[in-house]
Design an enzyme around this catalytic site. Structure first.
Site, mmCIF file in Angstrom:
data_model
loop_
_atom_site.group_PDB
_atom_site.id
_atom_site.type_symbol
_atom_site.label_atom_id
_atom_site.label_comp_id
_atom_site.label_asym_id
_atom_site.label_seq_id
_atom_site.Cartn_x
_atom_site.Cartn_y
_atom_site.Cartn_z
ATOM 1 N N ASP A 1 0.848 -1.204 0.000
ATOM 2 C CA ASP A 1 0.000 0.000 0.000
ATOM 3 C C ASP A 1 0.885 1.256 0.000
ATOM 4 O O ASP A 1 0.590 2.224 0.703
ATOM 5 C CB ASP A 1 -0.923 -0.018 1.226
ATOM 6 C CG ASP A 1 -2.148 0.881 1.037
ATOM 7 O OD1 ASP A 1 -2.409 1.306 -0.107
ATOM 8 O OD2 ASP A 1 -2.831 1.163 2.036
ATOM 9 N N LYS B 1 1.976 4.607 -1.100
ATOM 10 C CA LYS B 1 1.349 5.752 -1.772
ATOM 11 C C LYS B 1 1.718 6.981 -0.950
ATOM 12 O O LYS B 1 2.166 6.849 0.209
ATOM 13 C CB LYS B 1 -0.171 5.567 -1.857
ATOM 14 C CG LYS B 1 -0.842 5.336 -0.523
ATOM 15 C CD LYS B 1 -2.340 5.120 -0.688
ATOM 16 C CE LYS B 1 -2.987 4.818 0.644
ATOM 17 N NZ LYS B 1 -4.407 4.546 0.573
ATOM 18 N N ASN C 1 1.051 7.380 2.775
ATOM 19 C CA ASN C 1 1.736 6.508 3.738
ATOM 20 C C ASN C 1 3.225 6.810 3.843
ATOM 21 O O ASN C 1 3.994 6.007 4.365
ATOM 22 C CB ASN C 1 1.494 5.039 3.365
ATOM 23 C CG ASN C 1 0.040 4.656 3.601
ATOM 24 O OD1 ASN C 1 -0.636 5.292 4.409
ATOM 25 N ND2 ASN C 1 -0.446 3.655 2.898
ATOM 26 N N ASP D 1 1.455 2.663 7.923
ATOM 27 C CA ASP D 1 0.296 1.871 7.500
ATOM 28 C C ASP D 1 0.675 0.499 6.934
ATOM 29 O O ASP D 1 0.783 0.319 5.716
ATOM 30 C CB ASP D 1 -0.571 2.650 6.486
ATOM 31 C CG ASP D 1 -1.907 1.946 6.286
ATOM 32 O OD1 ASP D 1 -2.120 0.891 6.917
ATOM 33 O OD2 ASP D 1 -2.724 2.448 5.490
ATOM 34 N N THR E 1 -4.422 0.921 -3.700
ATOM 35 C CA THR E 1 -5.113 2.092 -4.242
ATOM 36 C C THR E 1 -4.814 2.154 -5.730
ATOM 37 O O THR E 1 -3.646 2.140 -6.140
ATOM 38 C CB THR E 1 -4.628 3.351 -3.497
ATOM 39 O OG1 THR E 1 -4.900 3.153 -2.105
ATOM 40 C CG2 THR E 1 -5.349 4.603 -3.969
HETATM 41 P P1 ATP Z 1 -6.233 2.846 5.411
HETATM 42 O O1 ATP Z 1 -7.634 2.449 5.635
HETATM 43 O O2 ATP Z 1 -6.072 4.043 4.485
HETATM 44 O O3 ATP Z 1 -5.340 1.693 5.030
HETATM 45 P P2 ATP Z 1 -5.543 2.669 8.177
HETATM 46 O O4 ATP Z 1 -6.892 2.475 8.782
HETATM 47 O O5 ATP Z 1 -4.712 1.441 8.081
HETATM 48 O O6 ATP Z 1 -5.649 3.405 6.800
HETATM 49 P P3 ATP Z 1 -3.323 4.400 8.840
HETATM 50 O O7 ATP Z 1 -3.085 4.727 7.398
HETATM 51 O O8 ATP Z 1 -2.302 3.565 9.530
HETATM 52 O O9 ATP Z 1 -4.787 3.763 9.035
HETATM 53 O O10 ATP Z 1 -3.524 5.754 9.642
HETATM 54 C C1 ATP Z 1 -4.497 6.709 9.238
HETATM 55 C C2 ATP Z 1 -3.904 8.104 9.281
HETATM 56 O O11 ATP Z 1 -3.472 8.386 10.627
HETATM 57 C C3 ATP Z 1 -2.653 8.272 8.429
HETATM 58 O O12 ATP Z 1 -2.977 8.623 7.102
HETATM 59 C C4 ATP Z 1 -1.917 9.387 9.162
HETATM 60 O O13 ATP Z 1 -2.439 10.649 8.797
HETATM 61 C C5 ATP Z 1 -2.264 9.136 10.609
HETATM 62 N N1 ATP Z 1 -1.199 8.341 11.270
HETATM 63 C C6 ATP Z 1 -1.013 7.006 11.191
HETATM 64 N N2 ATP Z 1 0.048 6.599 11.901
HETATM 65 C C7 ATP Z 1 0.554 7.712 12.459
HETATM 66 C C8 ATP Z 1 1.670 7.968 13.338
HETATM 67 N N3 ATP Z 1 2.450 6.979 13.750
HETATM 68 N N4 ATP Z 1 1.896 9.248 13.726
HETATM 69 C C9 ATP Z 1 1.089 10.256 13.299
HETATM 70 N N5 ATP Z 1 0.035 10.085 12.484
HETATM 71 C C10 ATP Z 1 -0.243 8.830 12.063
#
Ligand code: ATP
Length: 358
Positions: free
Chosen positions: A139, A141, A144, A159, A178
């Site tokens: 993933d 992009k 991330n 992510d 994506t």
């Molecule tokens: P997706 O459904 O898009 O795969 P997800 O549910 O797996 O997303 P993440 O992409 O891990 O969730 O996190 C969502 C958002 O939270 C990220 O796009 C980022 O903006 C924020 N985020 C994630 N991890 C961190 C971190 N370690 N520190 C700060 N912000 C974070």
């Protein structure tokens, strides 16, 4: 981590602060460890219950945790602790506070290819750590790829929700990711490999240099067709200030056969990343990314995101009005309608990504 899942209440140990972002089934919030006052990012992943579609499957959450537990690299987010509650699994992650790399770049007036290649090098170094551990991210992009903070310009890959271990003997096929960033083997449901990530590195580099997405079509079908037909070019207007070295770097990644595609080590040794002659270093230093188009690309992206939120709000408002007019306002009904709205929110905001279960 001593034992993987902690069962005590998360809030006994952490103060929960502001939202940092959200994804399909997760909300990420800043949190502070009560004793040490150290700041972290807590990813609250909603568990799927029964046969429903809300929430992530426990086996997928465990997969993400197992991948993160293997990670120990300055360009990859690290996992500190995991809490298990009835409704959620909470991953306590290293906090990244510099925002997305692409947002940072869009605020600049200019960026040389030398600077751009230094960012790509960090992405490759993080990815090498994954690939050396036989882990494919799946993933990659711009969303991330984050910056640790606004001063150091140190990249962190985040992510790992789709990441998985790949063994030569396993035949992993999946439709996930994506659309704009996925490799031809994902579109045609053929075996995935570490090379699948390398294609995405090519797409990210292409966008960074030109402000244009190489395979994006008007419709999803058109995007898939462009990917499988390798339908891309280096349009003169967009790439007039791009070095041949940078184009060669991308061409080695946009190769349909994953076995022939450049590996992470090939890329780290490519002269655009590691010039071996002064002529190559000069070419990289004097070439510039197309910053004007990059800024327009980011503005269009933000506009599309806000339009999605507006359309989502409209749907939510209609849904609430409909429910108000039909439901008896018992507290139970109010609760269940909130849960349904939550699901719509997460699905809509992530409409660019899909998986076989959605
Ligand atoms: P997706 O459904 O898009 O795969 P997800 O549910 O797996 O997303 P993440 O992409 O891990 O969730 O996190 C969502 C958002 O939270 C990220 O796009 C980022 O903006 C924020 N985020 C994630 N991890 C961190 C971190 N370690 N520190 C700060 N912000 C974070």
């Amino acid at each position: 981590m001593d034992s993987v899942f902690k069962l005590e209440p998360f809030e006994d140990n952490y103060e929960v602060g502001e939202d940092l972002g959200s994804g399909h089934f997760a909300v990420v919030r800043k949190c502070i460890h009560r004793k040490t006052r150290q700041a972290f990012a807590a990813k609250f992943i909603r568990k799927r219950r029964g046969g429903g579609r809300k929430g992530a499957k426990m086996e997928d959450i465990v997969k993400e945790i197992n991948v993160l537990r293997c990670m120990n690299h300055p360009n990859v987010i690290s996992l500190h602790e995991v809490y298990d509650t009835k409704q959620e699994v909470i991953l306590v992650l290293e906090l990244v506070s510099g925002g997305e790399l692409f947002d940072y770049i869009s605020e600049k007036e200019a960026l040389s290819e030398e600077e751009a290649s230094a960012f790509i090098k960090q992405i490759l170094e993080g990815l090498k750590h994954l690939h050396d551990n036989s882990i494919v991210h799946l993933d990659l992009k711009p969303e991330n790829i984050m910056l640790l903070d606004r001063t150091s310009t140190k990249i962190k890959l985040i992510d790992f929700g789709l990441a998985r271990k790949i063994n030569d003997k396993d035949d992993v096929r999946a439709m996930m990711g994506t659309a704009e960033f996925i490799a031809p083997e994902v579109v045609s449901f053929e075996p995935l490999s570490l090379a699948t990530d390398m294609w995405s590195v090519g797409v990210i580099t292409y966008i960074l240099l030109s402000g244009s997405s190489p395979f994006l079509g008007e419709t999803l079908q058109e995007t898939y067709h462009n990917i499988t037909a390798l339908n891309f070019d280096f349009d003169h207007d967009l790439f007039q200030n791009t070095s041949d070295l940078a184009k060669d770097f991308i061409k080695r990644l946009f190769i349909k056969n994953p076995r022939k595609r450049g590996s992470v080590n090939d890329c780290l040794n490519h002269p655009w990343i590691k010039p071996s002659e002064p002529r190559e270093a000069i070419a990289r230093r004097s070439a510039m990314i197309n910053i004007d188009n990059f800024k327009s690309f980011m503005a269009r992206k933000r506009w599309k995101q806000s339009m999605r939120v507006v359309s989502l709000c409209n749907r939510l408002t209609k849904s609430i009005q409909l429910r108000k007019s039909t439901d008896t306002l018992s507290s139970r009904n109010t609760l269940s309608s909130r849960n349904n709205l939550d699901e719509e929110t997460t699905e809509e905001v992530n409409c660019g990504a899909w998986s076989p279960s959605s």
